[in-house]
Structures are given as C-alpha cells and as structure tokens.
Write an enzyme that holds these catalytic residues in place. Structure first.
Site, short mmCIF file in Angstrom:
data_model
loop_
_atom_site.label_atom_id
_atom_site.label_comp_id
_atom_site.label_asym_id
_atom_site.label_seq_id
_atom_site.Cartn_x
_atom_site.Cartn_y
_atom_site.Cartn_z
CG ASP A 27 -26.20 73.86 -17.91
OD1 ASP A 27 -25.75 73.12 -17.02
OD2 ASP A 27 -25.63 74.05 -18.99
CG ASP A 43 -31.86 73.32 -20.88
OD1 ASP A 43 -30.77 73.40 -21.48
OD2 ASP A 43 -32.13 73.99 -19.85
C1 XBP Z 1 -26.61 76.77 -20.75
C2 XBP Z 1 -25.55 77.74 -20.99
C3 XBP Z 1 -24.18 77.35 -20.79
C4 XBP Z 1 -23.78 77.15 -19.36
C5 XBP Z 1 -22.30 76.99 -19.29
O1 XBP Z 1 -27.80 77.19 -21.43
O2 XBP Z 1 -25.80 78.86 -21.39
O3 XBP Z 1 -23.37 78.37 -21.29
O4 XBP Z 1 -24.13 78.29 -18.60
O5 XBP Z 1 -21.84 75.93 -20.07
P1 XBP Z 1 -29.00 76.18 -21.72
P2 XBP Z 1 -20.53 76.12 -21.00
O6 XBP Z 1 -29.42 75.63 -20.40
O7 XBP Z 1 -30.08 77.04 -22.30
O8 XBP Z 1 -28.51 75.14 -22.69
O9 XBP Z 1 -19.56 76.96 -20.23
O10 XBP Z 1 -20.05 74.71 -21.23
O11 XBP Z 1 -20.98 76.83 -22.26
MG MG Z 2 -31.23 75.86 -19.32
#
Ligand code: XBP
Ligand code: MG
Length: 252
Positions: free
Chosen positions: A11, A9
């Site tokens: 973020d 993953d």
């Molecule tokens: C990441 C997200 C994303 C980011 C924002 O989740 O939920 O929405 O917060 O990115 P994970 P975008 O780590 O579970 O993949 O605005 O590009 O969607």
């Molecule tokens: Mg995440």
C-alpha cells in the site's frame, strides 16, 4: 553482487491504494452499514498512523465517535470484512495502476535473478487482487513469499512481518533490500536491519525517514526521472539494478 532479494511493501509503495482503494472502501463500508461516517483524505492521513484496517477502525471510533455503543472488536471485525470485499471488488474493476517504475523494476529484478517478496500489513486477498489486476495472475508466482498482515501478531511499525518474510526465504537481512513509502514501514524494516529505499506519496511526503537509503518521489522511468528528496547524490535517473547496487554498496 551480494544483494539477493527485494522485499516490497504494497500500500502506497506498489500503487496508491491507500487513497484510491482503502479510503474509498472504508467509506463505502460505513455507508452500507448505515453509518454517516465519512473519512476525508485529510483525516485518513492522520488515521494511517495506525496500521491495519481493524485497528484503524477501532482507533477512529475511540477518538472520533466516543458515543458509539457497539462492541468494538465485533464491530471492527464485521466492518473490516465488508471493507475487504468492497476493496477487492474495487481493485478488480477500477484497476488502480502501479506507481511509476514498479513493473519495470520487478521485471528487471526477475531478469537479474533477484528473488522477490512482499511484506505488508494489508489483508492477503487485497494483495492478490492488486497483483492480478495490474500484472496478471502469473505475477503472483513472481513473489516467492507474500507476507500479509494477519500472519504475524504485531503489525508494522513492529518488525514482525519482515522477520517472518526473511525466515521464510532463509535469508539474512544483509542480503536483501526493502521498499517502503511510510515511516511506519521504514521503522518495521529497520527493526530487522533491512536497508530500505523510500518512495513517498501524498500521505507520507512529510515523514522524516531517518535511516533510509534514500527518499525518492517515485522509482522513475527512463523518460520520467525520479526526484531525489534525500540521500547521496547520484547519476541515476530511474531506479534500476545498477542504482540498487550503488545504494547497497554505499550502505555496507
Ligand atoms: C497498510 C495498512 C493497511 C491498509 C488497509 O500499511 O496500514 O491497514 O491501510 O489494509 P503498509 P487492511 O503499507 O505499511 O503495510 O484494511 O487490509 O488492513
Ligand atoms: Mg505502505
């Protein structure tokens, strides 16, 4: 060993991009659009339950701005485009660092011949910007597949993005391990039976993580050991290939 690939993953797992990147970019985008919406860190923790920036904006408006009159889909798309460009600029200029142990583990895994991939909900441009600005342009080539949010219809916690990455790699889930920071991410990985190691952050440390391999505060470094929050006791002090092997062998 039968473990062939690691799927990360982005973020909250590779870097604290939710707190230091996305939240900041959402607020700057709202300001640029002339709105006086300011998401606090506490509110953002709640909003993170909805994955995907556009869906998060729509969820926020429905719940907290019921009098907002614009077309939700159009507004969310426009605000999100602006937010993405602000985020990419931010990541490119401020250098949000990788979390402890991430670079070391990626390099060790590559040296050990493990295949690497990414499965994330965020936009591809955001992933590329983070990787280029932390590891360098060449590191994009370390990941044979980068699955980013909009290639699948259903975002995490649905398993679609992990299924998409596995299909692209032509690997069964039992040959791989996933790395996540949130319960939504864990549910997504478990939906396709991927054994999953969790590193928590300030937004996710209260999540339950049922079914994970182990829950750690971070991947650790030789001079800065991880804290084992839950999972089988181990002699390991930091996550390396041996520890992954230990987790993997206990799981199967
Ligand atoms: C990441 C997200 C994303 C980011 C924002 O989740 O939920 O929405 O917060 O990115 P994970 P975008 O780590 O579970 O993949 O605005 O590009 O969607
Ligand atoms: Mg995440």
């Amino acid at each position: 060993m039968p473990l062939k690939a690691l799927i990360f993953d982005v973020d909250g797992t590779l870097a604290n991009t939710e707190r230091d990147g996305h939240l900041v970019a959402f607020n700057l985008a709202f300001k640029e659009l002339g709105l006086n919406w300011i998401w606090s860190s506490e509110l953002y923790q709640k909003l993170l339950e909805v994955t995907g920036g556009q869906l998060r904006i729509k969820h926020y408006i429905s719940k907290y701005q019921p009098d907002f009159k614009e077309n939700l889909d159009d507004f969310a798309a426009e605000a999100h485009r602006l937010k993405t460009s602000i985020y990419v600029d931010l990541v490119s200029s401020e250098k949000i660092p990788l979390r402890p142990g991430v670079q070391r583990l990626l390099l060790d895994a590559k040296a050990a011949g493990l295949r690497l991939a990414i499965a994330t909900t965020t936009t591809l441009a955001n992933v590329n910007a983070l990787i280029i600005n932390t590891l360098g342009h060449q590191a994009l080539g370390w990941f044979e597949v980068i699955g980013a949010g909009n290639v699948v219809e259903n975002l995490k916690p649905a398993g679609d993005i992990y299924a998409w990455v596995l299909a692209k790699m032509s690997l069964p889930a039992e040959d791989c391990m996933a790395f996540e920071d949130s319960n939504n991410g864990l549910v997504s990985a478990l939906a396709v039976n991927l054994p999953t190691l969790i590193t928590v952050n300030e937004y996710t440390k209260t999540h339950k993580f049922a079914g994970s391999l182990a829950v750690l505060d971070n991947l650790g470094e030789p001079d800065a050991p991880f804290e084992l929050i839950s999972g089988a006791p181990t002699e390991a002090k930091y996550v390396d290939i041996n520890y992954l092997k230990e987790l993997y062998e206990k799981y199967y």
